[in-house]
Design a protein around this motif. Sequence first.
Motif, PDB file in Angstrom:
ATOM      1  N   LEU B  26      11.329 -37.794 -24.078  1.00 15.44           N
ATOM      2  CA  LEU B  26      12.546 -38.260 -25.072  1.00 15.44           C
ATOM      3  C   LEU B  26      13.646 -38.391 -24.242  1.00 15.44           C
ATOM      4  CD1 LEU B  26      13.679 -38.237 -28.019  1.00 15.44           C
ATOM      5  CD2 LEU B  26      14.063 -36.007 -27.929  1.00 15.44           C
ATOM      6  N   MET B  27      14.398 -39.646 -24.476  1.00 13.66           N
ATOM      7  CA  MET B  27      15.620 -39.970 -23.883  1.00 13.66           C
ATOM      8  C   MET B  27      16.470 -40.352 -25.054  1.00 13.66           C
ATOM      9  SD  MET B  27      16.721 -42.373 -20.749  1.00 13.66           S
ATOM     10  CE  MET B  27      15.999 -41.409 -19.333  1.00 13.66           C
ATOM     11  N   LEU B  44      13.475 -28.759 -27.916  1.00 13.83           N
ATOM     12  CA  LEU B  44      12.568 -29.555 -27.194  1.00 13.83           C
ATOM     13  C   LEU B  44      13.003 -29.282 -25.700  1.00 13.83           C
ATOM     14  CD1 LEU B  44      11.762 -32.777 -29.139  1.00 13.83           C
ATOM     15  CD2 LEU B  44      10.699 -30.694 -29.137  1.00 13.83           C
ATOM     16  N   LEU B  45      14.154 -29.225 -25.351  1.00 15.10           N
ATOM     17  CA  LEU B  45      14.720 -29.097 -23.984  1.00 15.10           C
ATOM     18  C   LEU B  45      14.025 -27.596 -23.586  1.00 15.10           C
ATOM     19  CD1 LEU B  45      16.188 -29.702 -21.505  1.00 15.10           C
ATOM     20  CD2 LEU B  45      18.319 -28.561 -22.355  1.00 15.10           C
ATOM     21  N   GLU B  46      14.034 -26.642 -24.247  1.00 15.80           N
ATOM     22  CA  GLU B  46      13.726 -25.244 -23.753  1.00 15.80           C
ATOM     23  C   GLU B  46      11.861 -25.429 -23.580  1.00 15.80           C
ATOM     24  OE1 GLU B  46      15.634 -25.867 -26.038  1.00 15.80           O
ATOM     25  OE2 GLU B  46      17.503 -24.667 -25.596  1.00 15.80           O
ATOM     26  N   GLU B  47      11.351 -26.114 -24.443  1.00 11.48           N
ATOM     27  CA  GLU B  47      10.051 -26.369 -24.217  1.00 11.48           C
ATOM     28  C   GLU B  47       9.363 -27.049 -22.927  1.00 11.48           C
ATOM     29  OE1 GLU B  47       7.527 -26.482 -27.727  1.00 11.48           O
ATOM     30  OE2 GLU B  47       5.629 -26.642 -26.347  1.00 11.48           O
ATOM     31  N   VAL B  54      15.416 -35.730 -21.880  1.00 15.01           N
ATOM     32  CA  VAL B  54      16.725 -36.441 -21.013  1.00 15.01           C
ATOM     33  C   VAL B  54      17.846 -36.940 -21.742  1.00 15.01           C
ATOM     34  CG1 VAL B  54      17.220 -37.974 -18.771  1.00 15.01           C
ATOM     35  CG2 VAL B  54      14.991 -37.307 -19.441  1.00 15.01           C
ATOM     36  N   ASP B  55      19.135 -36.129 -21.454  1.00 12.74           N
ATOM     37  CA  ASP B  55      20.405 -36.563 -22.000  1.00 12.74           C
ATOM     38  C   ASP B  55      20.902 -37.870 -21.236  1.00 12.74           C
ATOM     39  OD1 ASP B  55      21.059 -34.720 -23.884  1.00 12.74           O
ATOM     40  OD2 ASP B  55      21.615 -33.305 -22.622  1.00 12.74           O
ATOM     41  N   SER B  56      21.065 -38.850 -21.907  1.00 13.43           N
ATOM     42  CA  SER B  56      21.604 -40.130 -21.258  1.00 13.43           C
ATOM     43  C   SER B  56      22.927 -40.395 -21.158  1.00 13.43           C
ATOM     44  CB  SER B  56      20.767 -41.298 -21.905  1.00 13.43           C
ATOM     45  OG  SER B  56      21.327 -41.517 -23.173  1.00 13.43           O
ATOM     46  N   PRO B  57      23.553 -40.994 -20.391  1.00 18.73           N
ATOM     47  CA  PRO B  57      24.900 -41.449 -20.574  1.00 18.73           C
ATOM     48  C   PRO B  57      24.985 -42.249 -21.847  1.00 18.73           C
ATOM     49  CG  PRO B  57      24.352 -42.017 -18.325  1.00 18.73           C
ATOM     50  CD  PRO B  57      22.886 -41.680 -18.987  1.00 18.73           C
ATOM     51  N   ILE B  58      26.152 -42.591 -22.463  1.00 20.44           N
ATOM     52  CA  ILE B  58      26.357 -43.634 -23.395  1.00 20.44           C
ATOM     53  C   ILE B  58      26.227 -44.992 -22.908  1.00 20.44           C
ATOM     54  CG2 ILE B  58      28.021 -44.345 -25.328  1.00 20.44           C
ATOM     55  CD1 ILE B  58      29.160 -41.411 -25.205  1.00 20.44           C
ATOM     56  N   THR B  59      25.170 -45.327 -22.849  1.00 22.47           N
ATOM     57  CA  THR B  59      24.911 -46.820 -22.050  1.00 22.47           C
ATOM     58  C   THR B  59      23.326 -47.224 -22.904  1.00 22.47           C
ATOM     59  OG1 THR B  59      24.471 -47.457 -19.812  1.00 22.47           O
ATOM     60  CG2 THR B  59      23.308 -45.399 -20.227  1.00 22.47           C
ATOM     61  N   ALA B  73       5.241 -49.284 -17.068  1.00 22.71           N
ATOM     62  CA  ALA B  73       4.688 -48.503 -15.844  1.00 22.71           C
ATOM     63  C   ALA B  73       3.729 -47.278 -16.149  1.00 22.71           C
ATOM     64  CB  ALA B  73       5.884 -48.066 -14.951  1.00 22.71           C
ATOM     65  N   GLY B  74       3.428 -47.267 -17.521  1.00 24.01           N
ATOM     66  CA  GLY B  74       2.601 -46.408 -18.094  1.00 24.01           C
ATOM     67  C   GLY B  74       3.013 -45.065 -18.662  1.00 24.01           C
ATOM     68  N   LEU B  75       4.178 -45.058 -19.041  1.00 23.38           N
ATOM     69  CA  LEU B  75       4.766 -43.631 -19.546  1.00 23.38           C
ATOM     70  C   LEU B  75       4.845 -44.169 -21.260  1.00 23.38           C
ATOM     71  CD1 LEU B  75       7.298 -42.230 -17.541  1.00 23.38           C
ATOM     72  CD2 LEU B  75       4.956 -41.564 -17.743  1.00 23.38           C
ATOM     73  N   ARG B  76       4.949 -42.925 -22.086  1.00 25.30           N
ATOM     74  CA  ARG B  76       5.126 -43.427 -23.431  1.00 25.30           C
ATOM     75  C   ARG B  76       6.724 -42.929 -23.840  1.00 25.30           C
ATOM     76  NH1 ARG B  76       1.153 -45.070 -26.414  1.00 25.30           N
ATOM     77  NH2 ARG B  76      -0.838 -45.537 -25.525  1.00 25.30           N
ATOM     78  N   PRO B  77       7.735 -43.544 -23.728  1.00 22.01           N
ATOM     79  CA  PRO B  77       9.054 -42.956 -24.148  1.00 22.01           C
ATOM     80  C   PRO B  77       9.176 -43.019 -25.628  1.00 22.01           C
ATOM     81  CG  PRO B  77       9.132 -45.088 -22.407  1.00 22.01           C
ATOM     82  CD  PRO B  77       7.680 -44.947 -23.211  1.00 22.01           C
ATOM     83  N   ILE B  78      10.054 -42.143 -25.777  1.00 26.03           N
ATOM     84  CA  ILE B  78      10.646 -42.072 -27.220  1.00 26.03           C
ATOM     85  C   ILE B  78      12.173 -42.148 -26.859  1.00 26.03           C
ATOM     86  CG2 ILE B  78      11.253 -40.616 -29.242  1.00 26.03           C
ATOM     87  CD1 ILE B  78       8.767 -39.034 -28.601  1.00 26.03           C
TER      88      ILE B  78
END
Lengths: 390, 327
Positions: B26-27, B44-47, B54-59, B73-78
């Motif tokens: 999760l990003m 979720l961060l704790e677990e 991942v905390d993203s910049p405002i970008t 490249a093979g991941l499953r991003p949320i």
Amino acid sequence: MSELKVTPMRPRTQTEGASAGAGVAEERDGQGRGEQARDERDRIDPAGLREEHERRQQEQQKHIEGVDRETLLRMLYQMVLIRRFEEKAAEAYTLGKIGGFCHLYIGQEAVAVGALSALRPDDYVLTSYRDHGHALALGMSADEVMAELFGRAGGCSAGKGGSMHLFDTDKHFLGGHGIVGGQIPLATGVAFATKYKGTDQATLCFFGEAAVNQGAFHESLNMAQLWKLPCVYICENNQYGMGTSLKRAMSISDVSQKAVGYGMESEFVDGMDVLAVRAATARAVERARKDSLPSLIEIRTYRFMGHSMSDPGHYRTRAEIEQYQERDPIKVFGDNLREKGVLDDEGLKAVEARVREEVERSVKFADASPEPAPEELFTDIYASPIKPGR
Amino acid sequence: MAVITMREALNQAMREEMRRDEGVFLMGEEVAAYQGAYKVSKGLLEEFGDRRVVDSPITELGFAGLGVGAAMAGLRPIIEFMTFNFSILATDQIVNHAAKMRYMSGGQFKVPIVFRGPNGSAFQVSSQHSQALESWYAHFPGLKVVMPSTPADAKGLLKSAIRDDDPVIFLEQERMYGLKGEVPDGEDFLVPLGQADVKREGKDCTVVARSMTVPLALKAAEELEKQGVSVEVIDPRTIRPLDIETIVNSVKKTNRLVVAEESHAFCGVAAEISAQVMEHAFDYLDAPVKRLSGADAPMPYAKNLERLALPDVERIVKAVREVAYLE
């Protein structure tokens, strides 16, 4: 011509003359800020070219000693292949066999060939719409690339992508992208994925200097350095974004300096020297693999043809183009290989002959390849078929 | 079956899928340390740690594109957008890249990614923070668009979206995060994409509603029942692919259709449903299809004007009575 000699920094453009802006005039007089920082760039501009040529020949000869013969010959073969392939593509375009946009790589061969020669087969590569050279340098067959340009089923993207969208999963070539700068966040994500998986693969991301003005470039460099992603950003600075020269489009036109704002390592390289490109890329790839750090490499190059096949090229002079052609990357490399005894005239002829055969065969292959079947219009949109309009 | 909020249902879906598949991460802005701007990613961060949350910049353009590349490249991003209003900055990566990658690579590359976050109006957050963008994203072949209206659907659909091999736009509603409902137990509970749900059966008029207009339509149906009008409420749940068969079959039974939506009418989803119903069930219609959409104006700040800009129970009741020629 004479004007170019006193103003080495600035390629002549159509708008040059009385109406030139103050900032431009300042730079022409050699009084602009940051002038010293750009010395390296000046040296490969047309004016100092002849004197510089000899020095660089010597430099390249030193590089040659560190590279095995087989690699040198493969690199030369790939550069000649790209050149002849593109010439054939131009011919096919004028015959109407290739449609749409067709951006040729002639003049820039040393960039893709030099950079990609520094990679392992499992590294990743992404680039812009000027992608034929990268595809061929990665070892994709001329057949499938030409067939793609012809819009045929046997093309590497099944005829659905065309010139700007060449892809190959096996070669880890993730495109061929048509939106200026659009591939830069993608490459950053590929590098994120390799780091996430814990591999030591590097990702190479090519783009033109005009993409540096896009937000996508800056957003990506920030994330890459912030999260230490193993991505090598390669700016192919051919000095023109379509018909607009770099100097008319970028407030600080020293691209490698853009890395400073992100605390990223950067390098400036002569893009007419294939071995210099290879060496700089190898350094950046090492940094990516060993330290998981990104880099920005500015590779100064020049395209000998227009932006695309439909470009009349009024914005630069014949003299300027000819001066760059004196440092034609294939000629420079070929001469050096001869001088070093890696290859003789006969050997060079043999390379040309093999290339000619491969390119001729690719046209035959593309001509013979069928058009995509009509039902292909609606395949590859979703993982499983969905009725159109739903 | 446990009764939980929509927020908890979404959280469970992500937690379960992240446990199930190491490639899911999760990003987004404030998803980790802050626990989510709307607390959907709480805990979720704790677990899972900061490698996978991942905390993203405002970008927005940057991290949306990063997600697309990671998916290739093979991941499953949320990828979470704090609200979908900010996805507008990322549309190049969603529309030009995610949606088209499979096609223009001749089927070589898939993009299994979920872009999720709240869509539509909230509570007096004015014009730039109150837009419903489903018709934008549903316009493009290559994208799937999902809009849940209950905690159970939210959980089951989000789990399906994460497992799906195509890019999915998953549109939540800030007003509904606290909505409670029963959610089936078990980690295998999935709701398939592309299947509408009949939320209430009826015989006199079909109301197609989605996201926040579903609870409104159900209340309107209760009201109309008292007036002797039987309303069938259908929630397509997935805007693309659209389960038009379920809608058409309902219209063939009731002969009347109202579409209630929060978004603007012009070039919208209700317009699409109207056109498709006309194509497939023209002879069954006893009245013109009625669209009840958000006002054709930017969202105002003032509470009274905001209320006027959105569909409500009263107006759905009125619309049904109109197509039934009761007023």
